[in-house]
Design an enzyme around this catalytic site. Structure first.
Site, PDB file in Angstrom:
ATOM      1  N   ASP A  17       0.882  -1.169   0.000  1.00  0.00           N
ATOM      2  CA  ASP A  17       0.000   0.000   0.000  1.00  0.00           C
ATOM      3  C   ASP A  17       0.916   1.214   0.000  1.00  0.00           C
ATOM      4  O   ASP A  17       1.633   1.456   0.968  1.00  0.00           O
ATOM      5  CB  ASP A  17      -0.876  -0.036   1.272  1.00  0.00           C
ATOM      6  CG  ASP A  17      -1.764   1.197   1.420  1.00  0.00           C
ATOM      7  OD1 ASP A  17      -1.591   2.154   0.640  1.00  0.00           O
ATOM      8  OD2 ASP A  17      -2.610   1.191   2.326  1.00  0.00           O
ATOM      9  N   TYR A 235       2.076  -1.509  16.003  1.00  0.00           N
ATOM     10  CA  TYR A 235       1.097  -1.816  14.980  1.00  0.00           C
ATOM     11  C   TYR A 235       1.049  -0.734  13.904  1.00  0.00           C
ATOM     12  O   TYR A 235       0.796   0.410  14.183  1.00  0.00           O
ATOM     13  CB  TYR A 235      -0.294  -2.005  15.609  1.00  0.00           C
ATOM     14  CG  TYR A 235      -0.940  -3.168  14.959  1.00  0.00           C
ATOM     15  CD1 TYR A 235      -1.177  -4.342  15.649  1.00  0.00           C
ATOM     16  CD2 TYR A 235      -1.234  -3.126  13.612  1.00  0.00           C
ATOM     17  CE1 TYR A 235      -1.715  -5.431  15.026  1.00  0.00           C
ATOM     18  CE2 TYR A 235      -1.765  -4.210  12.975  1.00  0.00           C
ATOM     19  CZ  TYR A 235      -2.008  -5.353  13.678  1.00  0.00           C
ATOM     20  OH  TYR A 235      -2.529  -6.435  13.048  1.00  0.00           O
ATOM     21  N   LYS A 238      -2.805  -3.795   9.128  1.00  0.00           N
ATOM     22  CA  LYS A 238      -2.947  -5.217   8.817  1.00  0.00           C
ATOM     23  C   LYS A 238      -2.180  -5.477   7.525  1.00  0.00           C
ATOM     24  O   LYS A 238      -1.936  -4.558   6.748  1.00  0.00           O
ATOM     25  CB  LYS A 238      -4.424  -5.575   8.672  1.00  0.00           C
ATOM     26  CG  LYS A 238      -5.208  -5.437   9.972  1.00  0.00           C
ATOM     27  CD  LYS A 238      -4.845  -6.505  10.984  1.00  0.00           C
ATOM     28  CE  LYS A 238      -5.512  -6.242  12.306  1.00  0.00           C
ATOM     29  NZ  LYS A 238      -4.945  -6.991  13.420  1.00  0.00           N
TER      30      LYS A 238
HETATM   31  C1  F6R Z   1      -7.250  -0.109   8.162  1.00  0.00           C
HETATM   32  C2  F6R Z   1      -7.170   1.187   7.477  1.00  0.00           C
HETATM   33  C3  F6R Z   1      -8.230   2.202   7.717  1.00  0.00           C
HETATM   34  C4  F6R Z   1      -7.710   3.329   8.613  1.00  0.00           C
HETATM   35  C5  F6R Z   1      -8.806   4.346   8.942  1.00  0.00           C
HETATM   36  C6  F6R Z   1      -8.285   5.515   9.780  1.00  0.00           C
HETATM   37  O1  F6R Z   1      -6.164  -0.902   7.873  1.00  0.00           O
HETATM   38  O2  F6R Z   1      -6.253   1.455   6.748  1.00  0.00           O
HETATM   39  O3  F6R Z   1      -9.404   1.631   8.210  1.00  0.00           O
HETATM   40  O4  F6R Z   1      -7.226   2.771   9.815  1.00  0.00           O
HETATM   41  O5  F6R Z   1      -9.345   4.879   7.753  1.00  0.00           O
HETATM   42  O6  F6R Z   1      -7.197   6.068   9.127  1.00  0.00           O
HETATM   43  P1  F6R Z   1      -6.432   7.370   9.692  1.00  0.00           P
HETATM   44  O7  F6R Z   1      -6.013   7.043  11.103  1.00  0.00           O
HETATM   45  O8  F6R Z   1      -5.278   7.527   8.761  1.00  0.00           O
HETATM   46  O9  F6R Z   1      -7.409   8.486   9.635  1.00  0.00           O
HETATM   47 MG    MG Z   2      -4.796  -2.346   2.251  1.00  0.00          MG
HETATM   48 MG    MG Z   3      -4.100   2.459   2.898  1.00  0.00          MG
END
Ligand code: F6R
Ligand code: MG
Ligand code: MG
Length: 379
Positions: A17, A235, A238
């Site tokens: 990613d 962390y 994922k």
């Molecule tokens: C899960 C993922 C998303 C982000 C969520 C919050 O792996 O990538 O669910 O965790 O959109 O993202 P932030 O903290 O960047 O606003």
């Molecule tokens: Mg992804």
């Molecule tokens: Mg992403």
């Protein structure tokens, strides 16, 4: 080329990613186009036999065939340069979301493992005809493959060939990786079936790294097993894993492999990497390989190819068969949507939300800190 084993072909799938549009929805088309051009150049230079690039959710997946074996520095270097260049030339200038997210280190020295991107590689002698399926999942982790692989290679309820095909009747060997201790064990089914399920039932600790046919140790399936959380020491997301499975003629039929995804399983990941959700099988041709509802639900695509003379042959040139496009899987998608809606009615309560140690984000330490003075001993 002394490093090449021309009698064997290697299928390398490397994913990362490196940014996406409108939050974590999907990469910009220019990113996929960049990857495709890079792989085409590598084909023309003779570095790889053939290459294909696609996205699953916010991840870019590079699929490459070559004769250089697994862990080859040139192949890993090609993937690393592709992800780095996309980050620098496309996602950062466009200020895309989480640009370069999975490139955790600048220290590439020949092997991409441990630097963030996910890797799965399989080397084999090409059979008279060689059907393979490459799976890619978003918003989940490598343990998501445990149930499908168990169903495909160990359950006669899923795979009729385990009972009917004499070549498969001896069973399969599962290489199970202990993600915490970094060690692995081989378990053979049907003899070790209960031990296998005992381990891989703990999906965040034990994952299936490889499956071999017991009769001749022919490689049958490989997964990506990197756990970003362990790499980064904290962390960071994922892993959104990939997996490849060889099919037919003494291995599970394509239809047996796909059957394992008909009834959605619950996997860890989804919103903020902190929830369980249903793994939804989707069509990439119909553009279903995006994540929306509560940043999900977690999803999986299945790409089918023949490997012919070391190259990818799809249904139209290199275009892979879109194996979850079949309207049958509308049922699975509907089922997954219902599970997703149901789970969300539980909000932030376990088991809908993951246990503390598995969450990508936690505010608990700061909540506890603030409440410290208000806690009273219990008599
Ligand atoms: C899960 C993922 C998303 C982000 C969520 C919050 O792996 O990538 O669910 O965790 O959109 O993202 P932030 O903290 O960047 O606003
Ligand atoms: Mg992804
Ligand atoms: Mg992403």
């Amino acid at each position: 080329m002394w490093w090449c084993n021309l009698s064997k072909v290697t299928l390398s799938v490397i994913k990362a990613d490196v940014g996406s549009v409108v939050g974590h929805y999907k990469p910009h088309t220019a990113m996929i186009e960049y990857a495709k051009r890079k792989l085409l150049n590598a084909e023309e230079e003779g570095l790889i036999n053939s290459g294909y690039a696609i996205h699953c959710g916010d991840d870019i997946i590079l699929i490459m065939t070559h004769n250089r074996g697994p862990n080859n520095p040139k192949i890993h270097g090609l993937a690393w340069d592709t992800f780095r260049e996309i980050t620098e030339k496309v996602s950062k200038p466009m200020k895309l979301y989480a640009a370069g997210q999975d490139l955790l280190s600048d220290a590439f020295s020949g092997n991409i493992k441990g630097l963030g991107p996910g890797v799965a590689e399989i080397e084999f002698e090409e059979r008279k005809s060689e059907p393979v399926i490459v799976f890619a999942a978003d918003k989940t982790e490598p343990g998501a493959w445990n149930i499908p692989l168990y169903r495909i290679f160990a359950s006669p309820d899923n795979t009729a060939g385990l009972v009917i095909d004499p070549t498969m009747h001896e069973g399969f060997i599962f290489e199970v990786l202990d993600l915490i201790e970094s060690k692995s064990v081989e378990l053979k089914t049907p003899e070790d079936l209960y031990d296998l399920v005992g381990l891989i039932g703990t999906t965040n600790h034990y994952v299936i790294a490889r499956v071999l046919r017991a009769k001749d140790r022919e490689p049958a399936a490989v997964t990506s097993t990197t756990k970003l959380s362990l790499i980064a020491g904290r962390y960071v997301g994922k892993d959104d894993p990939v997996m490849m499975v060889r099919c037919q003629a003494g291995l599970p039929a394509v239809g047996e492999v796909l059957s394992a995804f008909a009834v959605p399983t619950l996997v860890s990941g989804w919103m903020r990497g902190s929830h369980i959700g249903p793994l939804m099988p989707v069509s990439f041709k119909k553009g279903q390989n995006v994540v929306s509802y509560f940043d999900g639900p977690p999803r999986v695509i299945a790409m089918g190819w023949q490997i012919s003379n070391g190259k990818l042959v799809g249904v139209d040139g290199k275009e892979p068969a879109d194996l979850f496009e079949d309207p049958f899987f509308d049922y699975s998608r509907r089922f997954a949507s219902e599970i997703a809606i149901y789970l969300r009615t539980m909000g932030e309560f376990q088991p809908s939300r993951l246990q503390e140690s598995e969450m990508e984000y936690t505010t608990l330490p700061s909540i506890l800190e603030r409440l410290k003075s208000r806690f009273r001993p219990v008599e």
